[in-house]
Design a protein around this motif. Structure first.
Motif, PDB file in Angstrom:
ATOM      1  N   ILE A   3     -18.873   7.823 -13.401  1.00  0.00           N
ATOM      2  CA  ILE A   3     -17.816   8.583 -14.074  1.00  0.00           C
ATOM      3  C   ILE A   3     -16.801   9.137 -13.088  1.00  0.00           C
ATOM      4  O   ILE A   3     -15.619   9.302 -13.415  1.00  0.00           O
ATOM      5  CB  ILE A   3     -18.395   9.719 -14.940  1.00  0.00           C
ATOM      6  CG1 ILE A   3     -19.056  10.784 -14.060  1.00  0.00           C
ATOM      7  CG2 ILE A   3     -19.386   9.187 -15.966  1.00  0.00           C
ATOM      8  CD1 ILE A   3     -19.207  12.114 -14.753  1.00  0.00           C
ATOM      9  N   PHE A   4     -17.233   9.431 -11.875  1.00  0.00           N
ATOM     10  CA  PHE A   4     -16.323   9.998 -10.877  1.00  0.00           C
ATOM     11  C   PHE A   4     -15.311   8.931 -10.425  1.00  0.00           C
ATOM     12  O   PHE A   4     -14.125   9.227 -10.267  1.00  0.00           O
ATOM     13  CB  PHE A   4     -17.121  10.544  -9.692  1.00  0.00           C
ATOM     14  CG  PHE A   4     -18.116  11.598 -10.097  1.00  0.00           C
ATOM     15  CD1 PHE A   4     -17.721  12.910 -10.273  1.00  0.00           C
ATOM     16  CD2 PHE A   4     -19.441  11.258 -10.339  1.00  0.00           C
ATOM     17  CE1 PHE A   4     -18.632  13.872 -10.665  1.00  0.00           C
ATOM     18  CE2 PHE A   4     -20.361  12.217 -10.734  1.00  0.00           C
ATOM     19  CZ  PHE A   4     -19.958  13.521 -10.905  1.00  0.00           C
ATOM     20  N   THR A   5     -15.796   7.706 -10.241  1.00  0.00           N
ATOM     21  CA  THR A   5     -14.897   6.602  -9.919  1.00  0.00           C
ATOM     22  C   THR A   5     -13.975   6.308 -11.097  1.00  0.00           C
ATOM     23  O   THR A   5     -12.776   6.040 -10.918  1.00  0.00           O
ATOM     24  CB  THR A   5     -15.704   5.340  -9.567  1.00  0.00           C
ATOM     25  OG1 THR A   5     -16.563   5.631  -8.460  1.00  0.00           O
ATOM     26  CG2 THR A   5     -14.791   4.191  -9.197  1.00  0.00           C
ATOM     27  N   HIS A   6     -14.525   6.378 -12.303  1.00  0.00           N
ATOM     28  CA  HIS A   6     -13.750   6.106 -13.516  1.00  0.00           C
ATOM     29  C   HIS A   6     -12.548   7.049 -13.618  1.00  0.00           C
ATOM     30  O   HIS A   6     -11.407   6.606 -13.808  1.00  0.00           O
ATOM     31  CB  HIS A   6     -14.656   6.263 -14.738  1.00  0.00           C
ATOM     32  CG  HIS A   6     -13.976   6.032 -16.050  1.00  0.00           C
ATOM     33  ND1 HIS A   6     -13.711   4.774 -16.538  1.00  0.00           N
ATOM     34  CD2 HIS A   6     -13.474   6.907 -16.968  1.00  0.00           C
ATOM     35  CE1 HIS A   6     -13.103   4.868 -17.706  1.00  0.00           C
ATOM     36  NE2 HIS A   6     -12.938   6.151 -17.999  1.00  0.00           N
ATOM     37  N   PHE A   7     -12.797   8.354 -13.461  1.00  0.00           N
ATOM     38  CA  PHE A   7     -11.702   9.319 -13.593  1.00  0.00           C
ATOM     39  C   PHE A   7     -10.825   9.369 -12.340  1.00  0.00           C
ATOM     40  O   PHE A   7      -9.651   9.713 -12.416  1.00  0.00           O
ATOM     41  CB  PHE A   7     -12.257  10.707 -13.944  1.00  0.00           C
ATOM     42  CG  PHE A   7     -12.607  10.835 -15.391  1.00  0.00           C
ATOM     43  CD1 PHE A   7     -11.624  11.052 -16.346  1.00  0.00           C
ATOM     44  CD2 PHE A   7     -13.914  10.692 -15.818  1.00  0.00           C
ATOM     45  CE1 PHE A   7     -11.936  11.145 -17.693  1.00  0.00           C
ATOM     46  CE2 PHE A   7     -14.241  10.784 -17.163  1.00  0.00           C
ATOM     47  CZ  PHE A   7     -13.258  11.011 -18.106  1.00  0.00           C
TER      48      PHE A   7
END
Length: 572
Positions: A3-7
């Motif tokens: 999720i951190f890479t996604h955002f």
């Protein structure tokens, strides 16, 4: 999904539309905020951009806010402090993440940064002069877990043990064995000063007696005795490592490197590169060195590659130094196709770090990388008192004895509870407790409890394999406890990436303990509140949603424990 890479990618794309070519993707950092009241995610990207273009960070943050607020998964964005962005994510995103996690199964998370690159990991490499102790276990566990972590992240791993079977320590071992053998036959003889006093040599002397019987020629054959002693002690070491759950792919003998002329080959190689010269080194201050002598020696220009001083590789009498064998061994690794190497050394070898790194740089013209990790001391405690451990003392406790008492899982988790370069205290009595104060028990208990819930669900005809394929109404997961657990599951890829970047996996133990806490918290809350229970026979749809959450938890706990080399138990 990370999720951190996604955002981060969402932020970067939106920022590019406002401030094109101002930053790189890696400049964007997305984290969980320290205070959950600030939101689900936070980023200081406004401050970073402001520094680059010399603008007011709050003005930058305001412009970014207007753009990213339009994203379908972002509920609200606020600005705090000097320009931090705090982001509240819509619930629908957390449900999407949970669904993707269970669909990934045991592949979660997929981190293929290694792309099949070969990595050689050398660890333990203790002198084959006696059984292992707890200090060796630390290097063994860290080396093994680093290998597991790299394997999880897509690297091609070779785990290696370097056998120091040449030199005075082996001669002292053989001398010790001969004396124990003569004692066994009734001869009144005492161990000499440099001998090893451990009782394991008494048993080894019995094995020697069975091997040679009355063949006194073999007793006087130093080569036979050396090989016999090293072979038998290596068997002991391998068995102890296997008991600890550690298996090496290769065992490389220093003696064989010399016999196969690989050390000479290395010296010739360095000569061709004009990296050797005749000279005399100053005597080391405050330390002894087997490689120093007050005469001219053949020296390696290691200062050209970052070392503090040049190093001797050939003594004045023509003998190779210990360091010459070490360089030859690393040249051998490079010639076997390893341009990425990891080496774990004990705290007593910390001085070798610079010289080994410099030699790899020289051998490969900077193409190969050697990452040296230092394993600091381990103190064994019983009843609050430290137990001394040494092959040269009468109070020697082997690794095997410790493992018989507390088991490999408890010991591995305890060793991994701190960074490798931190002194560690292992309290045997605490590791035998079955309470929350024993972290490995608490994590394994979460695994067992989760599997127990899944079995009960099966009795309700709720099968995980079928459930993963169904359209489960995850919106029924609506309590703060549910979202706290989902967010903790989402943190796992970031933990692995962080451990990969530092090659220090101790954060995984903390993560698994925190994850277990979140899971146990829901279970405890469910004993008091019906809508929080994992199994609710009166509400099958809610139960299905909760079972998917339990299944996701087992996937992550099992993955984390597998990297740590610890069993994810199904019942306790």
């Amino acid at each position: 999904m990370n999720i951190f890479t996604h955002f981060r990618n969402i932020l970067f794309t939106d920022i590019e539309s406002i401030y094109p070519k101002t930053i790189e993707s890696d400049d964007v950092k997305v984290e969980f905020p320290n205070n959950p009241e600030y939101g689900d995610l936070s980023s200081n990207i406004g401050i970073i951009i402001a520094k680059k273009i010399k603008a007011n960070p709050k003005d930058i943050a305001e412009k970014i806010l207007k753009v990213i607020s339009k994203n379908e998964y972002i509920d609200e964005v606020t600005i705090a402090g000097a320009g931090f962005l705090n982001i509240k994510v819509k619930k629908s995103f957390w449900y999407l993440f949970l669904k993707q996690l269970v669909n990934s199964g045991h592949d979660y998370p997929k981190i293929n940064v290694g792309k099949g690159e070969k990595v050689n990991i050398e660890f333990v490499s203790s002198n084959p002069t006696g059984p292992l102790h707890l200090g060796h276990a630390k290097g063994a566990v860290f080396g093994d877990v680093i290998a597991n972590l790299l394997l999880k992240c897509g690297y091609d791993i070779t785990k290696e043990f370097y056998i120091n079977d040449a030199g005075n320590q082996i001669n002292n071992l053989t001398k010790s064995l001969k004396i124990r053998y003569k004692q066994l036959l009734g001869e009144k003889i005492e161990l000499e000063e440099n001998c090893y006093p451990g009782e394991y040599l008494i048993e080894l002397a019995k094995n020697l007696h069975e091997e040679i019987r009355d063949d006194t020629n073999k007793l006087n054959d130093e080569n036979f005795l050396n090989n016999f002693a090293v072979e038998k002690i290596l068997e002991i070491i391998k068995n102890e490592l296997h008991h600890l759950g550690v298996y090496h792919d290769n065992f490389v003998s220093e003696k064989q490197l010399i016999l196969q002329n690989k050390v000479k080959h290395c010296i010739d190689f360095l000569k061709e590169k004009n990296l050797l010269y005749q000279g005399m080194l100053e005597k080391p201050k405050g330390e002894s060195s087997d490689d120093w002598e007050p005469k001219e020696q053949t020296l390696f220009r290691s200062t050209n590659y970052g070392d503090d001083i040049d190093r001797a590789v050939v003594k004045s009498n023509g003998e190779y130094t210990y360091f010459a064998s070490d360089i030859a061994y690393h040249l051998d690794k490079i010639e076997r196709g390893f341009n990425n190497m990891v080496l774990l050394l004990g705290a007593d070898h910390i001085g070798y770090k610079k010289r080994l790194v410099s030699s790899v740089n020289a051998l490969s013209d900077g193409e190969a990388k050697l990452d040296v990790k230092i394993c600091q001391l381990v103190k064994l405690l019983r009843d609050g008192k430290q137990i001394k451990m040494s092959k040269r003392s009468g109070n020697f406790i082997s690794l095997e004895e410790i493992l018989d008492e507390i088991g490999k899982d408890a010991l591995r988790f305890a060793i991994l509870s701190k960074s490798s370069d931190t002194v560690l205290e292992v309290d045997v009595e605490k590791l035998k407790q079955q309470t929350k104060d024993n972290p490995v028990f608490y994590v394994q208990y979460a695994s067992a409890r989760a599997n127990s819930i899944l079995k009960k669900a099966k009795e309700m005809q709720i099968n995980i394999e079928n459930l993963v394929k169904e359209e489960v109404d995850l919106s029924l997961l609506d309590s703060e406890y549910d979202f706290n657990l989902i967010k903790m599951l989402a943190l796992y890829p970031k933990i692995l990436t962080s451990c990969l970047n530092t090659l220090d996996p101790h954060k995984i133990t903390y993560y698994l303990y925190d994850l277990a806490c979140k899971f146990h918290q829901i279970w405890s809350k469910g004993t008091k509140e019906e809508n929080i229970k994992f199994i609710n026979k009166d509400n099958v749809e809610l139960t299905k949603a909760r079972i998917l959450l339990v299944h996701a938890t087992t996937l992550v706990i099992t993955s984390g424990l597998k990297i740590l080399g610890i069993k994810a138990v199904e019942q306790m």
